[in-house]
Design an enzyme around this catalytic site. Structure first.
Site, PDB file in Angstrom:
ATOM      1  CG  PHE A  15       8.635 -32.015 -31.847  1.00  0.00           C
ATOM      2  CD1 PHE A  15       7.918 -32.088 -33.029  1.00  0.00           C
ATOM      3  CD2 PHE A  15       8.896 -30.771 -31.296  1.00  0.00           C
ATOM      4  CE1 PHE A  15       7.456 -30.935 -33.648  1.00  0.00           C
ATOM      5  CE2 PHE A  15       8.442 -29.621 -31.914  1.00  0.00           C
ATOM      6  CZ  PHE A  15       7.723 -29.697 -33.095  1.00  0.00           C
ATOM      7  CG  ASP A 125       5.134 -27.149 -21.338  1.00  0.00           C
ATOM      8  OD1 ASP A 125       5.693 -26.287 -20.625  1.00  0.00           O
ATOM      9  OD2 ASP A 125       5.577 -27.499 -22.443  1.00  0.00           O
TER      10      ASP A 125
END
Length: 679
Positions: A15, A125
Site C-alpha cells: 500500500f 480483517d
C-alpha cells in the site's frame, strides 16, 4: 506536510509506507501513512478513500484515531495517532501471554468491536498485525482497509475479505455472513495470545481451509473455566451458536470491563433483532445462497451449450445455423446462456460491417465481462506467505492430494492472486505451476482429470491467467479528466483518469519472464485439451482488449523463446479450431505496442529452436488459408519466402514437412507469385 517532521519509518507494504512523525506545533508524535497514487487503479484509490471515510467517523479509545488526511498530486496521506508497540512484536518476543494479560487485551478489543458493531461497521480483517498498544498498554484496533459500513437494510454480506488464519468457517464456505465473523476472528486472536499459535495453523492454505471446516479445536486444559467458556463461545463453527452480544457483555470473563460509549448509530448490530427483522435477515441469507446456486447453474448451462456448439461445428453447421437452432431464446440478455463463441462473434461481425452502436457494444462487452468475472482485487497481499502456501500445496498435489483442484471453492482461492494487482511475478509463477502439475502426475485417473478440467472451466482459469498477464505488465499513469479542473483534496469524487500502458520486452525482469512462461505453458496445454478453454481465451483477449499485449509476447523470442512458442501455438489452434475467430488473431498481429516490438516472421523461421521453426511454418500456412490477403501481405517479403522454401531442406523432418505444407498452400496466392517473379 509542513506541519509534520518525519523522524523514522514504522513499516512498509504494497500500500505504501508508514512513518513516525512529529507535529511541529506541539511536538507530539503521530503516524503518517503515505499511499502513492502511481500505478493505482481508480478502484484502488476509491478503496483507500473509503477507508479514510470510515476511520474519520470512528471515535473510541480502543480504535486508532484518524487525525487528518489530504491528497497531493501523487499521494494520499493519512495522519493517525501514534501507538508505539505492535501486538505481533510482543507475541514474537514472549511466545504467548498469561491469561491475565490476555484478558486485559480482550477487554479492549471487545470494547472496540462493540463500538464498531453498534455503528454497523464490520472490520473483516481482525488479526494481531492490526492491533497496536499505546504507552498505557491499551490495545487499539487499526487498519480499516477491509471494513464495511452495513446499511440499515442490509443484514448479511457475501464478499470474502480477511486473512485465512482468522477467517470464519462461513466465509470459507462462501456463505452469507454478518458481525459474527468478526467475533470468530476475535476468538482466534485470543486463542493465539494464550497458546502462541492460532487454533488452526499450517503452512498450506488449502490444508488450513480443510482444518477450519472439518477439524476440532484442541482446547487447553490450563485455562480458567471462565476463559475456556469464553473461547468456546466465540469459536463455534456454526455462527448461530456463537455468543451474541448480550451474552458477551454478561460473560464472567469480560463483564464489567467493557467500555461502552454513547455514540451509537441507528439499528445497531449489537441489539437483538426483532422477529420481523430476523425474517428479513434470513430471507437475505437464502437469496444470497440461491443466487450463488443460480450462477453455478448458468455456468453449467453455458458449458452444455458450448458442447452443443462444438458438435454443430464438427457436423458442419455454421454459426448462423447454430443460432437458428436455438429457437426463441432471447439473445439480448446477459443471463441467457448463449454460446460464448457466438456472443463475441456477433460483436466482431457488427464491428466489421460498421452497424454496431456504442450502446450495443457496451451491452455485449458487459455481458462477456460479467460472464468472465473480471473483478480486480487491489487489496494488499503477503507474497512471501502466498509462496509458502503454494509450495506446500504443490507438494500435496504431487503426493496425490488433489482436492484443492477438484473443488471450485478451493480452486477459486488458488486463482485469486491472478486477479490481484498487488501479486508479484513469483506468486503468479507458483499459481500457474500448482494448477499445471496435475496434468503431469502419473497416478491421477482420467475421471479426476475430467473433474479438474470441469472446475478450471467453472472458475474461468484461462481468462484469469490472461488477466494476470495484463496486471503484471500494466503501467498506470495518472491524468486528469476535462470535466472538472478543481476538486477538494478530501473529496471522494475521483476526477483523475488512469492511462494504461505496458512494460516493453527489454525491461521485463527474469521473474516476470518466468511467470509468463509458466502461465502460457498452462494456457497452451488447456486450449489444446478442450475447445471451451480456447473459446474462453478468445473472449478474454476481446474483452480485456489485450491484442497488443499478446503481440508483445510473440516478440519475446530472443529473451524467452518458450513464451513465443506457446503463444504461437495458441493462435494456431485458434485459427484451426475456431476459424470464425481469425479476425482476433489478425488484430493481435496488427496491434504492435511499439515500433521496437514488431513481429518478424523471418526471425521466427530462422530460429535455432526446431519447434519454433515448425510452429511458425504451420502458423504461416493457416495465415495463407484464412487471413485476408491484404493482412498477410503486410508481413510478407521475399526474405520470408526464401527462408520458408529453404526450410524444406531443414535437418529436422518435422520442420521439412511443415515448410513443404506451407509452401504448397501459399504458392498459388497472388502475392507469392508476384514476389517470385520480382527478381
Amino acid at each position: 506536510m509542513d506541519k509534520y517532521e518525519v523522524v523514522g519509518t514504522l513499516g512498509e507494504g504494497s500500500f505504501g509506507r508508514v512513518y513516525k512523525a512529529k507535529q511541529v506545533s506541539n511536538g507530539s508524535f503521530v503516524a503518517l501513512k503515505v499511499i502513492s497514487k502511481r500505478g493505482r487503479s481508480t478502484k484502488e484509490l476509491k478503496g483507500f478513500r473509503r477507508e479514510c471515510e470510515i476511520q474519520r467517523d470512528l471515535h473510541h479509545p480502543n480504535i486508532i484515531q484518524m487525525l487528518d488526511s489530504f491528497e497531493t498530486e501523487n499521494e494520499i496521506v493519512v495522519i493517525t495517532e501514534f501507538a508505539p508497540r505492535e501486538l505481533t512484536a510482543i507475541l514474537s518476543k514472549e511466545g504467548y501471554l498469561s491469561e491475565e494479560k490476555v484478558q486485559q487485551i480482550v477487554w479492549d478489543l471487545i470494547s472496540a468491536l462493540y463500538y464498531l458493531h453498534s455503528n454497523r461497521v464490520l472490520h473483516r480483517d481482525l488479526k494481531p498485525q492490526n492491533i497496536l498498544l499505546d504507552l498505557k498498554s491499551r490495545a487499539k484496533l487499526c487498519d480499516f482497509g477491509f471494513a464495511r459500513n452495513m446499511s440499515t437494510g442490509t443484514h448479511v454480506l457475501t464478499s470474502i475479505k480477511g486473512t485465512p488464519l482468522y477467517m470464519a468457517p462461513e466465509l470459507i464456505d462462501e456463505l452469507p455472513y454478518d458481525y459474527n465473523a468478526d467475533l470468530w476472528s476475535l476468538g482466534c486472536i485470543t486463542y493465539e495470545l494464550l497458546m502462541g499459535t492460532p487454533p488452526f495453523c499450517t503452512s498450506s492454505i488449502l490444508h488450513l481451509i480443510r482444518m477450519i471446516k472439518h477439524e476440532q479445536i484442541q482446547w487447553p486444559t490450563f485455562l480458567s473455566p471462565e476463559c475456556t467458556s469464553f473461547l468456546k463461545g466465540l469459536l463455534q463453527k456454526n455462527p448461530a451458536k456463537r455468543l451474541a452480544w448480550e451474552q458477551i457483555l454478561n460473560h464472567p470473563f469480560v463483564k464489567g470491563h467493557i467500555l461502552i460509549t454513547k455514540t451509537t448509530g441507528p439499528m445497531p448490530l449489537t441489539a437483538a433483532l426483532t422477529a420481523s427483522t430476523q425474517e428479513v435477515k434470513e430471507q437475505q441469507r437464502k437469496d444470497s445462497i440461491n443466487n450463488k446456486h443460480l450462477k453455478g447453474a448458468v455456468s453449467r448451462t453455458i458449458s452444455t451449450d458450448n458442447d452443443h456448439t462444438k458438435q454443430n461445428i464438427k457436423s458442419g453447421k455454421t454459426s448462423n445455423e447454430t443460432k437458428k437452432s436455438s429457437g426463441n431464446q432471447n439473445n439480448s440478455k446477459c443471463s441467457n446462456p448463449q454460446e460464448s463463441r457466438e456472443t463475441h462473434q456477433s460483436l466482431e461481425d457488427k464491428r466489421k460491417s460498421k452497424i454496431i452502436s456504442s450502446k450495443e457494444e457496451e451491452n455485449l462487452s458487459k455481458c462477456l465481462k460479467e460472464r468472465l468475472n473480471f473483478i480486480e482485487d487491489s487489496h494488499p497481499i503477503e507474497p512471501d506467505e502466498w509462496v509458502v502456501f503454494l509450495q506446500r500445496s504443490i507438494q500435496e498435489v504431487m503426493n496425490g492430494e488433489i482436492t484443492s483442484l477438484t473443488q471450485p471453492n478451493l480452486t477459486n482461492i488458488i486463482v485469486s492472486p491472478l486477479k490481484n494487482s498487488n501479486s508479484n511475478s513469483k506468486v503468479l509463477c507458483f499459481v500457474a505451476k500448482l494448477l499445471s502439475i496435475a496434468f503431469v502426475i502419473k497416478d491421477i485417473s482420467t475421471e479426476q482429470i475430467e473433474q479438474i478440467k470441469k472446475v478450471y472451466l467453472e472458475v474461468k482459469l484461462v481468462p484469469n491467467l490472461i488477466y494476470a498477464t495484463k496486471l503484471l505488465l500494466r503501467i498506470t499513469k495518472s491524468g486528469h479528466s476535462t470535466s472538472s479542473s478543481n476538486s477538494h483534496s478530501n473529496s471522494s469524487q475521483d476526477n483523475s483518469v488512469k492511462l494504461h500502458s505496458y512494460k516493453t520486452a527489454d525491461v521485463l525482469e527474469v521473474e516476470d519472464l518466468q511467470a509468463l512462461e509458466s502461465i502460457f505453458t498452462l494456457v497452451c496445454y488447456l486450449v489444446h485439451m478442450q475447445d471451451e478453454f480456447l473459446i474462453q481465451f478468445c473472449d478474454a483477449v476481446l474483452i480485456l482488449n489485450v491484442f497488443g499485449l499478446i503481440n508483445l509476447f510473440l516478440c519475446l523470442v530472443r529473451r524467452k523463446p518458450r513464451i513465443t512458442i506457446d503463444v504461437l501455438s495458441i493462435l494456431t489452434q485458434t485459427i484451426r479450431r475456431l476459424p470464425e475467430n481469425t479476425e482476433i488473431v489478425e488484430k493481435i498481429l496488427l496491434n504492435s505496442l511499439s515500433s521496437n516490438n514488431e513481429i518478424d516472421f523471418g526471425d521466427l523461421l530462422r530460429n535455432s529452436n526446431p519447434i519454433l521453426r515448425e510452429r511458425s511454418c504451420y502458423f504461416i500456412l493457416l495465415m495463407g488459408k484464412y487471413f485476408q490477403a491484404s493482412t498477410l501481405e503486410k508481413f510478407w517479403s521475399i526474405e520470408i519466402q526464401d527462408t520458408l522454401e529453404a526450410l524444406m531442406f531443414d535437418s529436422m523432418q518435422n520442420v521439412r514437412n511443415a515448410a513443404e505444407a506451407a509452401v504448397n498452400e501459399l504458392k498459388h496466392k497472388d502475392f507469392y507469385i508476384k514476389s517470385s517473379t520480382s527478381f
